[in-house]
Scaffold this motif. Structure first.
Motif, PDB file in Angstrom:
ATOM      1  N   GLY A 196       8.530  -3.677   0.755  1.00 13.17           N
ATOM      2  CA  GLY A 196       7.995  -2.528   1.460  1.00 13.17           C
ATOM      3  C   GLY A 196       7.654  -1.429   0.480  1.00 13.17           C
ATOM      4  O   GLY A 196       6.937  -1.655  -0.504  1.00 13.17           O
ATOM      5  N   MET A 197       8.208  -0.238   0.700  1.00 15.41           N
ATOM      6  CA  MET A 197       7.936   0.884  -0.188  1.00 15.41           C
ATOM      7  C   MET A 197       8.577   0.647  -1.555  1.00 15.41           C
ATOM      8  O   MET A 197       9.794   0.655  -1.700  1.00 15.41           O
ATOM      9  N   LEU A 198       7.742   0.455  -2.580  1.00 15.47           N
ATOM     10  CA  LEU A 198       8.227   0.263  -3.946  1.00 15.47           C
ATOM     11  C   LEU A 198       8.048   1.519  -4.792  1.00 15.47           C
ATOM     12  O   LEU A 198       8.545   1.575  -5.911  1.00 15.47           O
ATOM     13  N   LEU A 199       7.324   2.471  -4.313  1.00 19.40           N
ATOM     14  CA  LEU A 199       7.272   3.859  -4.769  1.00 19.40           C
ATOM     15  C   LEU A 199       6.529   4.127  -6.067  1.00 19.40           C
ATOM     16  O   LEU A 199       5.729   5.058  -6.130  1.00 19.40           O
TER      17      LEU A 199
ATOM     18  N   ILE B 217       8.913   0.362 -10.654  1.00 16.60           N
ATOM     19  CA  ILE B 217       9.628  -0.463  -9.675  1.00 16.60           C
ATOM     20  C   ILE B 217       8.792  -1.671  -9.274  1.00 16.60           C
ATOM     21  O   ILE B 217       9.317  -2.779  -9.099  1.00 16.60           O
ATOM     22  N   ILE B 218       7.488  -1.491  -9.127  1.00 19.16           N
ATOM     23  CA  ILE B 218       6.609  -2.619  -8.808  1.00 19.16           C
ATOM     24  C   ILE B 218       6.665  -3.654  -9.932  1.00 19.16           C
ATOM     25  O   ILE B 218       6.759  -4.865  -9.680  1.00 19.16           O
ATOM     26  N   GLN B 219       6.631  -3.199 -11.166  1.00 18.50           N
ATOM     27  CA  GLN B 219       6.661  -4.112 -12.312  1.00 18.50           C
ATOM     28  C   GLN B 219       7.951  -4.915 -12.352  1.00 18.50           C
ATOM     29  O   GLN B 219       7.924  -6.141 -12.539  1.00 18.50           O
ATOM     30  N   ILE B 220       9.100  -4.263 -12.172  1.00 17.60           N
ATOM     31  CA  ILE B 220      10.372  -4.984 -12.248  1.00 17.60           C
ATOM     32  C   ILE B 220      10.542  -5.919 -11.055  1.00 17.60           C
ATOM     33  O   ILE B 220      11.102  -7.010 -11.181  1.00 17.60           O
ATOM     34  N   THR B 221      10.039  -5.493  -9.905  1.00 20.70           N
ATOM     35  CA  THR B 221      10.113  -6.363  -8.722  1.00 20.70           C
ATOM     36  C   THR B 221       9.310  -7.630  -8.946  1.00 20.70           C
ATOM     37  O   THR B 221       9.794  -8.745  -8.695  1.00 20.70           O
ATOM     38  N   ALA B 222       8.080  -7.494  -9.416  1.00 23.75           N
ATOM     39  CA  ALA B 222       7.239  -8.658  -9.678  1.00 23.75           C
ATOM     40  C   ALA B 222       7.876  -9.568 -10.733  1.00 23.75           C
ATOM     41  O   ALA B 222       7.895 -10.795 -10.592  1.00 23.75           O
ATOM     42  N   LYS B 223       8.430  -8.960 -11.762  1.00 25.52           N
ATOM     43  CA  LYS B 223       9.060  -9.731 -12.840  1.00 25.52           C
ATOM     44  C   LYS B 223      10.221 -10.565 -12.310  1.00 25.52           C
ATOM     45  O   LYS B 223      10.360 -11.758 -12.644  1.00 25.52           O
ATOM     46  N   LYS B 224      11.046  -9.972 -11.477  1.00 26.87           N
ATOM     47  CA  LYS B 224      12.216 -10.683 -10.956  1.00 26.87           C
ATOM     48  C   LYS B 224      11.814 -11.757  -9.946  1.00 26.87           C
ATOM     49  O   LYS B 224      12.418 -12.839  -9.886  1.00 26.87           O
TER      50      LYS B 224
ATOM     51  N   GLY C 116       9.374 -17.995  -3.407  1.00 24.70           N
ATOM     52  CA  GLY C 116       8.170 -18.529  -2.795  1.00 24.70           C
ATOM     53  C   GLY C 116       7.693 -17.788  -1.569  1.00 24.70           C
ATOM     54  O   GLY C 116       6.561 -17.316  -1.517  1.00 24.70           O
ATOM     55  N   ASN C 117       8.542 -17.676  -0.559  1.00 27.41           N
ATOM     56  CA  ASN C 117       8.146 -17.029   0.698  1.00 27.41           C
ATOM     57  C   ASN C 117       8.235 -15.511   0.562  1.00 27.41           C
ATOM     58  O   ASN C 117       9.175 -14.883   1.049  1.00 27.41           O
ATOM     59  N   VAL C 118       7.258 -14.928  -0.100  1.00 24.99           N
ATOM     60  CA  VAL C 118       7.249 -13.487  -0.334  1.00 24.99           C
ATOM     61  C   VAL C 118       6.180 -12.840   0.540  1.00 24.99           C
ATOM     62  O   VAL C 118       5.000 -13.184   0.448  1.00 24.99           O
ATOM     63  N   VAL C 119       6.607 -11.935   1.402  1.00 23.26           N
ATOM     64  CA  VAL C 119       5.694 -11.167   2.249  1.00 23.26           C
ATOM     65  C   VAL C 119       5.525  -9.792   1.616  1.00 23.26           C
ATOM     66  O   VAL C 119       6.504  -9.046   1.489  1.00 23.26           O
ATOM     67  N   VAL C 120       4.325  -9.472   1.202  1.00 27.09           N
ATOM     68  CA  VAL C 120       4.060  -8.196   0.538  1.00 27.09           C
ATOM     69  C   VAL C 120       3.394  -7.250   1.527  1.00 27.09           C
ATOM     70  O   VAL C 120       2.242  -7.460   1.927  1.00 27.09           O
ATOM     71  N   ASP C 121       4.148  -6.240   1.948  1.00 23.04           N
ATOM     72  CA  ASP C 121       3.573  -5.142   2.714  1.00 23.04           C
ATOM     73  C   ASP C 121       3.197  -4.084   1.677  1.00 23.04           C
ATOM     74  O   ASP C 121       4.075  -3.356   1.195  1.00 23.04           O
ATOM     75  N   PRO C 122       1.923  -3.992   1.297  1.00 27.71           N
ATOM     76  CA  PRO C 122       1.543  -3.128   0.174  1.00 27.71           C
ATOM     77  C   PRO C 122       1.511  -1.659   0.588  1.00 27.71           C
ATOM     78  O   PRO C 122       0.436  -1.086   0.802  1.00 27.71           O
ATOM     79  N   VAL C 123       2.671  -1.081   0.697  1.00 28.22           N
ATOM     80  CA  VAL C 123       2.784   0.289   1.211  1.00 28.22           C
ATOM     81  C   VAL C 123       2.172   1.254   0.206  1.00 28.22           C
ATOM     82  O   VAL C 123       2.804   1.699  -0.738  1.00 28.22           O
ATOM     83  N   MET C 124       0.881   1.562   0.429  1.00 26.16           N
ATOM     84  CA  MET C 124       0.131   2.442  -0.463  1.00 26.16           C
ATOM     85  C   MET C 124      -0.438   3.637   0.285  1.00 26.16           C
ATOM     86  O   MET C 124      -0.532   4.725  -0.260  1.00 26.16           O
ATOM     87  N   VAL C 125      -0.840   3.385   1.537  1.00 24.78           N
ATOM     88  CA  VAL C 125      -1.463   4.418   2.357  1.00 24.78           C
ATOM     89  C   VAL C 125      -0.907   4.295   3.768  1.00 24.78           C
ATOM     90  O   VAL C 125      -0.769   3.190   4.292  1.00 24.78           O
ATOM     91  N   SER C 126      -0.577   5.425   4.377  1.00 24.54           N
ATOM     92  CA  SER C 126      -0.060   5.385   5.739  1.00 24.54           C
ATOM     93  C   SER C 126      -1.153   4.963   6.707  1.00 24.54           C
ATOM     94  O   SER C 126      -2.343   4.974   6.376  1.00 24.54           O
TER      95      SER C 126
ATOM     96  N   LEU D 138       1.048   6.197  -2.935  1.00 19.83           N
ATOM     97  CA  LEU D 138       1.280   5.786  -4.321  1.00 19.83           C
ATOM     98  C   LEU D 138       0.207   6.371  -5.224  1.00 19.83           C
ATOM     99  O   LEU D 138      -0.917   6.631  -4.780  1.00 19.83           O
ATOM    100  N   ASP D 139       0.548   6.556  -6.506  1.00 24.05           N
ATOM    101  CA  ASP D 139      -0.467   7.013  -7.445  1.00 24.05           C
ATOM    102  C   ASP D 139      -1.315   5.825  -7.901  1.00 24.05           C
ATOM    103  O   ASP D 139      -1.029   4.665  -7.589  1.00 24.05           O
ATOM    104  N   ASP D 140      -2.372   6.107  -8.648  1.00 19.79           N
ATOM    105  CA  ASP D 140      -3.332   5.066  -9.017  1.00 19.79           C
ATOM    106  C   ASP D 140      -2.701   3.971  -9.878  1.00 19.79           C
ATOM    107  O   ASP D 140      -3.034   2.782  -9.730  1.00 19.79           O
ATOM    108  N   ASP D 141      -1.800   4.343 -10.805  1.00 15.61           N
ATOM    109  CA  ASP D 141      -1.159   3.333 -11.657  1.00 15.61           C
ATOM    110  C   ASP D 141      -0.344   2.349 -10.824  1.00 15.61           C
ATOM    111  O   ASP D 141      -0.360   1.134 -11.075  1.00 15.61           O
ATOM    112  N   ALA D 142       0.379   2.870  -9.834  1.00 12.25           N
ATOM    113  CA  ALA D 142       1.180   2.013  -8.970  1.00 12.25           C
ATOM    114  C   ALA D 142       0.292   1.118  -8.115  1.00 12.25           C
ATOM    115  O   ALA D 142       0.605  -0.066  -7.895  1.00 12.25           O
ATOM    116  N   ILE D 143      -0.819   1.655  -7.637  1.00 15.43           N
ATOM    117  CA  ILE D 143      -1.755   0.863  -6.828  1.00 15.43           C
ATOM    118  C   ILE D 143      -2.333  -0.295  -7.645  1.00 15.43           C
ATOM    119  O   ILE D 143      -2.427  -1.435  -7.169  1.00 15.43           O
ATOM    120  N   HIS D 144      -2.677  -0.023  -8.903  1.00 14.38           N
ATOM    121  CA  HIS D 144      -3.198  -1.085  -9.770  1.00 14.38           C
ATOM    122  C   HIS D 144      -2.131  -2.146 -10.024  1.00 14.38           C
ATOM    123  O   HIS D 144      -2.422  -3.351 -10.017  1.00 14.38           O
TER     124      HIS D 144
END
Length: 261
Positions: free
Chosen positions: A73-76, A80-87, A94-104, A111-117
């Protein structure tokens, strides 16, 4: 497992996810990414967990338990996005559901642009299912979305970013598209529609949907069925939404118990 933020008002985030897991009779574990001071009227403060704390929570669960499905969900932030993806990659999730919480769902950027990328480059390629709302899909697909045809085109574009399947949520759409979602998995392009519930108390719907999808995947359901069943759950929870607080109340996650009152 839910990897997300805490909502002190209990309507969204980790709190909504764990209630959703419980409804589906699956045990929920959690990795906390941030703490919010929040109620039905809005968010007044956000404190991020360190990337090291996020990693430690994830590892503590994964080395001890078999995790059948994960939702993010919110990775902020980017770190945090980088470490989450790495882990997620390191543990072969395998069964990963990504709710890309970027915009309400009303269009406010979270999220800022770096986090969105980082979200698009690192997390979407790991996703079994990505669940962007209208505004997130516009960013990821780099196009405006106004019509059903736009939703369908955006789903196909986001699929090319690496997610194995894409669900574009129609909650931010208007008119007849309000309760319409679009699904694409590389082969099937489906329009999914449920009853539109007339209520202002919709806090936590996105979190709840992705958590329900993850729970259904953990129960062994195929991806599309997991999504369809999750939509039914959210629609019913909206019928029993809670008019609590002075603002936008949460959906009624425990509606079977409400029926018994």
């Amino acid at each position: 497992m839910t990897i997300a933020g805490s909502d002190s008002g209990g309507g969204a985030g980790i709190q909504a996810d764990l209630r959703t897991f419980a409804f589906h009779c699956v045990h929920g574990t959690s990795v906390l990414t941030c703490i919010t001071a929040q109620n039905t009227q809005g968010v007044t403060r956000v404190d991020a967990m360190s990337a090291q704390a996020v990693a430690a929570q994830f590892e503590a669960v994964m080395v001890d338990m078999r995790v059948s499905a994960i939702k993010t969900g919110m990775l902020l932030n980017q770190e945090i996005i980088q470490i989450t993806a790495k882990k997620l990659v390191a543990f072969g999730c395998g069964n990963v559901v990504v709710d890309p919480v970027m915009v309400s769902r009303v269009g406010a950027k979270l999220l800022d642009d770096d986090a969105i990328h980082a979200m698009g480059d690192l997390l979407l390629p790991i996703a079994a299912i990505a669940t962007p709302n209208r505004y997130e899909a516009q960013i990821l697909a780099e196009m405006e979305i106004h019509t059903l045809a736009d939703m369908q085109a955006a789903a196909q574009k986001i699929y090319k970013l690496g997610a194995r399947s894409v669900l574009i949520k129609g909650g931010g759409m208007t008119g007849d598209l309000k309760a319409v979602d679009v699904w694409f998995d590389g082969d099937r392009l489906e329009t999914l529609q449920t009853e539109a519930i007339d209520t202002i108390h919709t806090h936590g719907t996105g979190c709840t949907l992705s958590a329900a999808i993850a729970a259904n995947l953990a129960l062994g359901k195929p991806n599309l069925q997991a999504v369809q069943d999750a939509k039914v759950y959210v629609t019913t929870a909206l019928k029993y939404a809670l008019a609590i607080g002075k603002g936008q109340g949460p959906v009624g996650h425990f509606f079977p118990l409400q029926r018994l009152r």
